[in-house]
Design an enzyme around this catalytic site. Structure first.
Site, mmCIF file in Angstrom:
data_model
loop_
_atom_site.group_PDB
_atom_site.id
_atom_site.type_symbol
_atom_site.label_atom_id
_atom_site.label_comp_id
_atom_site.label_asym_id
_atom_site.label_seq_id
_atom_site.Cartn_x
_atom_site.Cartn_y
_atom_site.Cartn_z
ATOM 1 N N HIS A 50 -16.123 -7.729 2.088
ATOM 2 C CA HIS A 50 -15.060 -8.586 2.624
ATOM 3 C C HIS A 50 -15.229 -10.013 2.149
ATOM 4 C CE1 HIS A 50 -13.452 -11.391 5.694
ATOM 5 N NE2 HIS A 50 -12.417 -10.578 5.651
ATOM 6 N N CYS A 93 8.826 -38.700 -7.892
ATOM 7 C CA CYS A 93 7.450 -39.200 -7.967
ATOM 8 C C CYS A 93 6.695 -39.068 -6.644
ATOM 9 C CB CYS A 93 7.419 -40.652 -8.443
ATOM 10 S SG CYS A 93 8.287 -41.802 -7.351
ATOM 11 N N LYS A 143 0.829 -1.204 0.000
ATOM 12 C CA LYS A 143 0.000 0.000 0.000
ATOM 13 C C LYS A 143 0.866 1.258 0.000
ATOM 14 C CE LYS A 143 -3.754 -0.308 2.305
ATOM 15 N NZ LYS A 143 -4.723 -0.459 3.408
ATOM 16 N N SER A 146 14.238 -42.538 -9.747
ATOM 17 C CA SER A 146 13.055 -41.750 -9.405
ATOM 18 C C SER A 146 13.067 -41.555 -7.896
ATOM 19 C CB SER A 146 11.775 -42.465 -9.841
ATOM 20 O OG SER A 146 10.649 -41.697 -9.476
ATOM 21 N N ARG A 179 -3.580 3.011 8.629
ATOM 22 C CA ARG A 179 -3.871 1.727 7.981
ATOM 23 C C ARG A 179 -2.618 0.864 7.932
ATOM 24 N NH1 ARG A 179 -7.191 5.190 4.538
ATOM 25 N NH2 ARG A 179 -9.312 4.368 4.351
ATOM 26 N N GLY A 208 -8.307 -7.171 4.710
ATOM 27 C CA GLY A 208 -9.060 -7.315 5.944
ATOM 28 C C GLY A 208 -8.343 -8.038 7.066
ATOM 29 N N MET A 267 -5.548 -7.126 8.721
ATOM 30 C CA MET A 267 -4.985 -6.268 9.754
ATOM 31 C C MET A 267 -5.859 -5.026 9.916
ATOM 32 S SD MET A 267 -0.956 -6.844 8.986
ATOM 33 C CE MET A 267 -1.206 -6.626 7.241
ATOM 34 N N GLY A 278 11.637 -41.026 -4.513
ATOM 35 C CA GLY A 278 10.377 -41.146 -3.774
ATOM 36 C C GLY A 278 10.463 -40.272 -2.538
ATOM 37 N N THR A 279 10.129 -39.003 -2.688
ATOM 38 C CA THR A 279 10.400 -38.050 -1.606
ATOM 39 C C THR A 279 9.452 -38.198 -0.418
ATOM 40 O OG1 THR A 279 9.129 -36.409 -2.874
ATOM 41 C CG2 THR A 279 11.536 -36.330 -3.034
ATOM 42 N N ASN A 280 8.351 -38.928 -0.595
ATOM 43 C CA ASN A 280 7.486 -39.163 0.572
ATOM 44 C C ASN A 280 8.246 -39.978 1.624
ATOM 45 O OD1 ASN A 280 5.514 -37.906 -0.928
ATOM 46 N ND2 ASN A 280 4.395 -39.773 -1.407
ATOM 47 N N TYR A 285 12.292 -34.976 -15.150
ATOM 48 C CA TYR A 285 10.839 -34.855 -15.018
ATOM 49 C C TYR A 285 10.420 -34.825 -13.554
ATOM 50 C CZ TYR A 285 10.713 -39.892 -13.917
ATOM 51 O OH TYR A 285 10.890 -41.120 -13.333
ATOM 52 N N GLU A 305 14.634 -43.728 -2.159
ATOM 53 C CA GLU A 305 13.779 -43.272 -1.056
ATOM 54 C C GLU A 305 14.379 -43.573 0.305
ATOM 55 O OE1 GLU A 305 10.032 -45.457 -1.351
ATOM 56 O OE2 GLU A 305 11.064 -46.942 -2.577
ATOM 57 N N ARG A 339 -3.843 -1.520 -5.924
ATOM 58 C CA ARG A 339 -3.025 -2.721 -5.764
ATOM 59 C C ARG A 339 -3.409 -3.699 -6.864
ATOM 60 N NH1 ARG A 339 -6.022 -4.569 -0.137
ATOM 61 N NH2 ARG A 339 -8.100 -4.827 -0.997
#
Length: 909
Positions: A490, A865, A32, A798, A103, A112, A114, A800-802, A885, A779, A376
């Site tokens: 709002h 993946c 702002k 590949s 403000r 809305g 703050m 396996g990030t989980n 990928y 993994e 804005r």
């Protein structure tokens, strides 16, 4: 940090066509403040003022009130004097008082979230001076009662005692309206307003134990510190978490000379958009109120009027108002004040051209003079976001790269949500009409309070009007319905930012919070009753309405096609069925990065054969059961390969531990024992034998395949035979067989040998062959460390990030919910590591594994993946790690495609 540090400046002035700052300084001045400075510099009429920087907010949070006031006092006093010179008034003077607004202004738009205080500087003496100077007694007392109400709520903490209660000041006003038999604030007499001022001050004394502050400088410092406090208020914290904004940004404070929209019939206030925030159409639109201040429009205390004649006619059509009645009682600003409208129209075009983006503007008309209070980049729906980007590209306003960077990837999800079935809508019972504040379709059970939005699985938050305190409930609910407020209220603005369906300003609704009842004419709807909202038409419908898949716009296809021109990394999908594969391909997936074969075994006709295999005591018995599974698996693979014709499909061999497939209920165990002609105790013993203390680290993944090689043999045969069967039909299949959960190169080598021997055997039997690859899922942290050794034998990696996240942190995905929320709240973690890739830790394992793998095999294909493959910041990390990928769930493919293109563009800069 014990003392205030020396900085170049903490306060930046603007106004009178001059400014200390500019639009590039959003991090310091907030959005702002930066835009107010920019508008001043380019000649837009902005009330003069100054901005206290975001750095001061950070100092305030560390050092407290008195130290910060001491540090900025001199600069603030100088800046107030600068405003006084421009306005010809004096702050704190009882004869000719300067009134100001205070403000908030974070570096990003947080509508809305703050706090704001208007008309600051009034007291019992100054109000009389304002009466004398303006010769407008009603305006002066109206401004005074507004100031006490806002300051009391924001700074002094005057709040409703219970959620069923209304604001204490509103309660006083409602009581007076009932007594006087009036409905609108504008109907209060001067005496009413004077009575309200003294009643408000009495209420403050009763609830806080202190008199309302009368010294303007005390008022100013109280308001400034309240804005800083609001940065760490509950609603601001929730909004930051919802959008991923850091807590250390802080907020700026903007102090401006007041200009007044409540000085009579030639004054007013409004909010406008340079384009339609819901649809993206290039149509100037907005709402205004005569004889009102800015908060009146967004709060919805009165029904606002439309700025343009076209918008006014559209609103009248939706609200079922006759044209003659509309023209007389609800004229557009274009009709009522044509010269003011023409000036506003010029400014909106100037500002959109200047910022090269759709603008959300606030304005005030004071006795025939137009002031612009704010501009804005406007919040918009996903559909509007895409349309505006493509339209501005075609208009030559932005280039292709900028068009792609304008897209918020996660907002594309809004475009993929189901919409109401057109046939079902024809039979629907429309019970009321509101304004189409935010497009979409929502069906749910009525709840009346934001903190109960999770009371049912699907809810419609139904309110007289929403407030910033309702943010969390609005986020949880499927849709938002309000009885008051217009298209810029709002509820409307926040819902559009969330991509949430919203119908506002449904005046026929009578909402009774105490009894939890919604009344429409002579019918009642209670908490828990089902209703549906059509956010595109404003219809409120009784009961549930069937949905169907959305029809994607042409602009959606264009932005997706544009992403292909810049992405260097492919996007695949995680899909376990032909249906999912087809959906993903329709969204532009370039293959499958993960097919989980275990999901295929849980269907009713297969689980029996799977259990027979598990319960078999001999290899011969296991192979017999696997022979029953083979044709089922082969058919599955044929369907998936065909859906992805010509594209690579990565099939992960069986991964979960066997205990997940056996029955744990007594009735199912009995049934299995009877089917297999064995004793119940034999079944129970086998189930007990398979039970593991920590199955995620136990007998699963490649450990199963190496222990029971016949499982790997069956799955390999099913994959290769499916590819050969399709080849005979002229369909190209590109299978990639993935070995899960390896920790050593030898584990992979053992599985690779089984796969290769089985494939060679099938080729010999069929006197034909297909190309295929053998790779592995990285993994386990050790696999990342040993990647150079593994890559000598693997065609692809590949990640396996989980599971990699699970093992790197030592967090169980199934149990982490017990503490993750606390960790996030305390700042121990900045993100849930299962949602956003931990780039500092887990990401370094991924990077190391990729680099080490390519030392051994420079052309090694590498992908990801885990579910992180569809999260934008994680996709960018994968691009920067030079992956080939990412793979994600079907409905996140468009998100990943845009994120991949954006990552490529950013890397060029």
């Amino acid at each position: 940090m014990d003392t205030i540090t020396e900085v170049k400046a903490r306060v930046y002035k603007f106004g009178n066509k001059k400014a200390d700052g500019n639009s590039e300084m959003k991090n310091l001045l907030g959005g702002k403040g930066a835009n107010l400075a920019e508008m001043s510099a380019i000649g837009i009429p902005v009330p003069p003022g100054f901005t206290i920087t975001t750095e001061v907010c950070t100092e305030y949070n560390s050092l407290g009130r008195e130290n910060v006031i001491e540090a900025i006092k001199e600069e603030v006093e100088e800046s107030i004097e600068a405003i006084e010179k421009v306005m010809g008034t004096t702050f704190g003077d009882k004869e000719n008082p300067l009134l100001i607004s205070v403000r908030s202004g974070a570096r990003v738009s947080m509508p809305g979230m703050m706090d704001t205080v208007l008309n600051l500087g009034l007291n019992d003496e100054a109000v009389l001076g304002l009466v004398k100077r303006t010769n407008n007694e009603r305006f002066a007392w109206d401004s005074y009662r507004r100031f006490i109400q806002m300051y009391g709520g924001v700074v002094l903490g005057m709040k409703p005692q219970t959620k069923e209660d209304i604001d204490p000041f509103e309660e006083i006003m409602e009581h007076l309206k009932d007594k006087r038999g009036i409905q609108l604030d504008t109907e209060f007499t001067i005496q009413d307003l004077q009575d309200l001022v003294y009643d408000f001050k009495d209420a403050v004394k009763k609830q806080t134990g202190h008199d309302f502050p009368t010294d303007p400088w005390d008022q100013l410092w109280g308001a400034v510190m309240a804005v800083f406090d609001s940065w760490n208020g509950n609603r601001a914290i929730y909004y930051r978490k919802m959008n991923g904004y850091p807590a250390d940004w802080g907020t700026a404070v903007n102090v401006q000379a007041m200009v007044y929209g409540n000085m009579g019939l030639n004054s007013g206030t409004g909010v406008c958009f340079t384009r339609d925030a819901g649809t993206g159409e290039n149509v100037f639109n907005g709402e205004y109120l005569i004889d009102a201040q800015g908060e009146d429009v967004v709060a919805g205390v009165r029904t606002p009027q439309q700025i343009t004649k076209l918008g006014s006619e559209r609103w009248a059509e939706l609200a079922k108002i006759e044209e003659a009645d509309r023209a007389e009682n609800y004229p557009s600003l274009e009709e009522l004040m044509p010269s003011i409208y023409a000036e506003l129209n010029d400014y909106q075009q100037t500002l959109e051209d200047h910022y090269s983006d759709m603008q959300d503007m606030e304005f005030t008309i004071q006795e025939g003079k137009l002031w612009i209070l704010q501009t804005r980049n406007g919040k918009r729906t996903g559909a509007a976001m895409v349309k505006i980007a493509i339209d501005q590209l075609k208009e030559g306003v932005i280039d292709e790269k900028e068009a792609l960077l304008r897209i918020e990837p996660n907002k594309l999800d809004e475009l993929l949500h189901p919409v109401f079935d057109t046939n079902a809508l024809q039979r629907a019972n429309v019970i009321a009409q509101g304004l189409p504040a935010s497009p979409g379709a929502a069906t749910g059970q009525i709840v009346f309070f934001a903190d109960e939005a999770d009371k049912y699985k699907n809810t419609i938050l139904t309110r007289i009007e929403t407030s910033p305190e309702d943010l969390e409930g609005m986020n949880i609910a499927k849709g938002i319905l309000t009885a008051r407020g217009g298209m810029t209220s709002h509820a409307a603005v926040v819902a559009r930012g969330m991509g949430k369906c919203c119908v506002s300003g449904a005046g026929a609704l009578k909402i009774d919070y105490k009894n939890r009842v919604l009344r429409v004419d002579d019918k009642e709807y209670h908490e828990g009753d089902w209703i549906s909202l059509n956010g595109s038409t404003g219809n409120i419908i009784e009961g549930k309405v069937a949905t169907m898949e959305p029809e994607l716009s042409g602009e959606f296809g264009e932005i997706m096609e544009l992403s292909n021109n810049y992405s260097t990394m492919q996007v695949r999908t995680n899909a376990d069925s032909p249906k999912d594969a087809k959906v993903a391909r329709s969204f532009g997936a370039q293959g499958i990065g993960l097919t989980r074969t275990e999901h295929m075994f849980f269907e009713v006709d297969r689980i029996k054969a799977m259990r027979e295999m598990i319960l078999a005591d001999t290899i011969k018995g296991r192979k017999h059961a696997l022979e029953d599974l083979l044709p089922m698996q082969r058919t599955d693979f044929e369907g998936i390969f065909e859906a992805m014709e010509g594209l690579p499909v990565t099939v992960r061999l069986l991964d979960p531990p066997l205990h997940e497939f056996v029955p744990h209920q007594l009735a199912t165990q009995k049934e299995l024992a009877e089917d297999m002609h064995i004793s119940l105790s034999a079944v129970k013993n086998k189930v007990a034998e398979l039970q593991e203390f920590n199955p995620m680290l136990g007998h699963r993944g490649c450990r199963l395949g190496n222990t029971y090689p016949e499982i790997t043999e069956m799955q390999t045969r099913a994959i290769i035979e499916a590819a050969l069967n399709l080849k005979e039909k002229g369909i190209i299949a590109k299978p990639e067989i993935m070995v899960p959960l390896i920790g050593t190169a030898n584990e992979f080598i053992e599985q690779k040998q089984i796969i290769k021997e089985t494939a060679d055997k099938v080729f010999e039997e069929r006197n034909d062959s297909v190309e295929y690859q053998i790779g592995t899922m990285i993994e386990i942290p050790r696999a990342a460390l040993m990647a150079d050794k593994i890559a000598e034998h693997a065609d692809f990696f590949s990640f396996g990030t989980n599971d990699l996240t699970q093992m790197a942190f030592g967090y169980s995905r199934d149990d982490a919910g017990k503490f993750l929320a606390v960790y996030l709240e305390k700042g121990i973690l900045t993100h849930d590591p299962f949602e956003v890739l931990d780039q500092e830790g887990v990401g370094q394992l991924v990077k190391m594994g990729t680099e080490r793998g390519r030392v051994s095999k420079p052309n090694l294909k590498v992908g990801i993946c885990g579910e992180h493959g569809g999260e934008p910041s994680s996709v960018e990390f994968c691009h920067n790690t030079n992956m080939n990928y990412v793979s994600c769930s079907p409905f996140r493919v468009p998100i990943a495609r845009i994120a991949a293109a954006q990552a490529a563009i950013k890397s060029l800069n």
